[in-house]
Design a protein around this motif. Sequence first.
Motif, PDB file in Angstrom:
ATOM      1  N   ASP A  37       0.821  -0.692  -0.193  1.00  0.00           N
ATOM      2  CA  ASP A  37      -0.108  -0.294  -0.118  1.00  0.00           C
ATOM      3  C   ASP A  37       0.728   1.022  -0.057  1.00  0.00           C
ATOM      4  N   VAL A  38       2.197   1.025   0.824  1.00  0.00           N
ATOM      5  CA  VAL A  38       2.611   2.154   0.805  1.00  0.00           C
ATOM      6  C   VAL A  38       3.813   2.682  -0.893  1.00  0.00           C
ATOM      7  N   LEU A  39       3.913   1.620  -0.821  1.00  0.00           N
ATOM      8  CA  LEU A  39       4.697   1.291  -2.533  1.00  0.00           C
ATOM      9  C   LEU A  39       3.579   2.163  -3.529  1.00  0.00           C
ATOM     10  N   THR A  40       2.535   1.782  -3.425  1.00  0.00           N
ATOM     11  CA  THR A  40       2.307   1.649  -4.576  1.00  0.00           C
ATOM     12  C   THR A  40       1.578   3.422  -4.561  1.00  0.00           C
ATOM     13  N   LYS A  41       1.201   3.858  -3.409  1.00  0.00           N
ATOM     14  CA  LYS A  41       1.102   5.394  -3.546  1.00  0.00           C
ATOM     15  C   LYS A  41       1.968   5.993  -3.123  1.00  0.00           C
ATOM     16  N   ALA A  42       3.353   5.901  -2.647  1.00  0.00           N
ATOM     17  CA  ALA A  42       4.396   6.525  -3.480  1.00  0.00           C
ATOM     18  C   ALA A  42       5.043   6.864  -4.332  1.00  0.00           C
ATOM     19  N   PHE A  43       4.513   5.487  -5.078  1.00  0.00           N
ATOM     20  CA  PHE A  43       5.603   5.405  -6.804  1.00  0.00           C
ATOM     21  C   PHE A  43       4.335   5.602  -7.819  1.00  0.00           C
ATOM     22  N   GLN A  44       3.093   6.008  -7.130  1.00  0.00           N
ATOM     23  CA  GLN A  44       1.722   5.961  -8.230  1.00  0.00           C
ATOM     24  C   GLN A  44       2.249   4.772  -9.141  1.00  0.00           C
ATOM     25  N   VAL A  45       2.296   3.913  -8.994  1.00  0.00           N
ATOM     26  CA  VAL A  45       2.051   2.632  -9.743  1.00  0.00           C
ATOM     27  C   VAL A  45       1.019   1.652  -9.402  1.00  0.00           C
ATOM     28  N   ASP A  46       1.163   0.457 -10.169  1.00  0.00           N
ATOM     29  CA  ASP A  46       0.193  -1.145 -10.020  1.00  0.00           C
ATOM     30  C   ASP A  46       1.405  -1.361  -8.432  1.00  0.00           C
ATOM     31  N   ALA A  47      -0.189  -1.347  -8.167  1.00  0.00           N
ATOM     32  CA  ALA A  47       0.914  -2.643  -6.686  1.00  0.00           C
ATOM     33  C   ALA A  47       1.604  -4.142  -7.941  1.00  0.00           C
ATOM     34  N   ASN A  48       1.308  -4.357  -8.725  1.00  0.00           N
ATOM     35  CA  ASN A  48       1.983  -5.665  -9.467  1.00  0.00           C
ATOM     36  C   ASN A  48       3.163  -5.482  -9.927  1.00  0.00           C
ATOM     37  N   VAL A  49       3.241  -3.645 -10.168  1.00  0.00           N
ATOM     38  CA  VAL A  49       4.217  -3.189 -10.455  1.00  0.00           C
ATOM     39  C   VAL A  49       5.455  -3.587  -9.218  1.00  0.00           C
ATOM     40  N   ASN A  50       4.673  -3.407  -8.077  1.00  0.00           N
ATOM     41  CA  ASN A  50       6.157  -3.286  -6.752  1.00  0.00           C
ATOM     42  C   ASN A  50       5.779  -4.538  -6.173  1.00  0.00           C
ATOM     43  N   ILE A  51       5.200  -5.542  -6.646  1.00  0.00           N
ATOM     44  CA  ILE A  51       5.200  -6.908  -6.338  1.00  0.00           C
ATOM     45  C   ILE A  51       6.630  -7.560  -6.573  1.00  0.00           C
ATOM     46  N   TYR A  52       6.677  -7.273  -8.549  1.00  0.00           N
ATOM     47  CA  TYR A  52       8.209  -7.482  -9.458  1.00  0.00           C
ATOM     48  C   TYR A  52       8.989  -7.088  -8.510  1.00  0.00           C
ATOM     49  N   LEU A  53       9.438  -5.691  -8.813  1.00  0.00           N
ATOM     50  CA  LEU A  53      10.535  -5.137  -8.326  1.00  0.00           C
ATOM     51  C   LEU A  53      10.811  -5.364  -6.989  1.00  0.00           C
ATOM     52  N   GLN A  54      10.218  -5.979  -5.334  1.00  0.00           N
ATOM     53  CA  GLN A  54      10.346  -6.559  -4.621  1.00  0.00           C
ATOM     54  C   GLN A  54      10.674  -8.019  -4.447  1.00  0.00           C
ATOM     55  N   ALA A  55      10.604  -9.127  -5.680  1.00  0.00           N
ATOM     56  CA  ALA A  55      10.443 -10.045  -5.949  1.00  0.00           C
ATOM     57  C   ALA A  55      12.144 -10.038  -6.930  1.00  0.00           C
ATOM     58  N   GLN A  56      12.438  -9.101  -6.862  1.00  0.00           N
ATOM     59  CA  GLN A  56      13.548  -8.813  -7.789  1.00  0.00           C
ATOM     60  C   GLN A  56      14.661  -8.425  -6.598  1.00  0.00           C
ATOM     61  N   PHE A  57      14.665  -8.355  -5.263  1.00  0.00           N
ATOM     62  CA  PHE A  57      15.565  -8.004  -4.622  1.00  0.00           C
ATOM     63  C   PHE A  57      15.361  -9.358  -3.231  1.00  0.00           C
ATOM     64  N   LYS A  58      14.842 -10.093  -3.490  1.00  0.00           N
ATOM     65  CA  LYS A  58      15.092 -11.525  -2.864  1.00  0.00           C
ATOM     66  C   LYS A  58      15.673 -12.453  -2.777  1.00  0.00           C
TER      67      LYS A  58
END
Length: 174
Positions: A153-174
Amino acid sequence: MASVLLVVFVNGKICKDPNIISADDFFFPGLNMPGNTSNAQGSRVTPVNVNQLPGLNTLGISLVRIDYAPYGLNPPHTLPRATEVLVVVEGTLFVGFTLYPGDVFVFPEGLIHFQFNVGKTNAFVFAGLSSQNPGVITIANAVFGSDPPISLDVLTKAFQVDANVNIYLQAQFK
């Protein structure tokens, strides 16, 4: 009577007894050798700070060599405890504008910055840092790779992109 070894820490690092220091505490070989840039970023930072060179403790200085493959990136990051003065030795870098061999640029302490090799050949720089232990915070790692993770919720609001984009980005750093 048993002797007591007193360990003194300065700046969070062990300060060696002057009676046991050696020239090796003040010597680091190898900055003439390019770093391996065959990684996702196409860059390699070779640090020479208090962790590699104990003699730097309390001196307030360190340095790095940064190598870049063609189109290699030293990703956006900040140095929380140091100002960086960078000199281009080879190549052409974009840091917000273009730098050429012999150019010098200063990144003040805490400023988010990057370097991108815009050339078709390898590039490298040396950078002096105003701390023996400058630290580094890579922005994408800190935001998308934090543990525990930052709320979607925080990332989506902060970056003004779809939650799926943030999910994808988080997956790159696991």
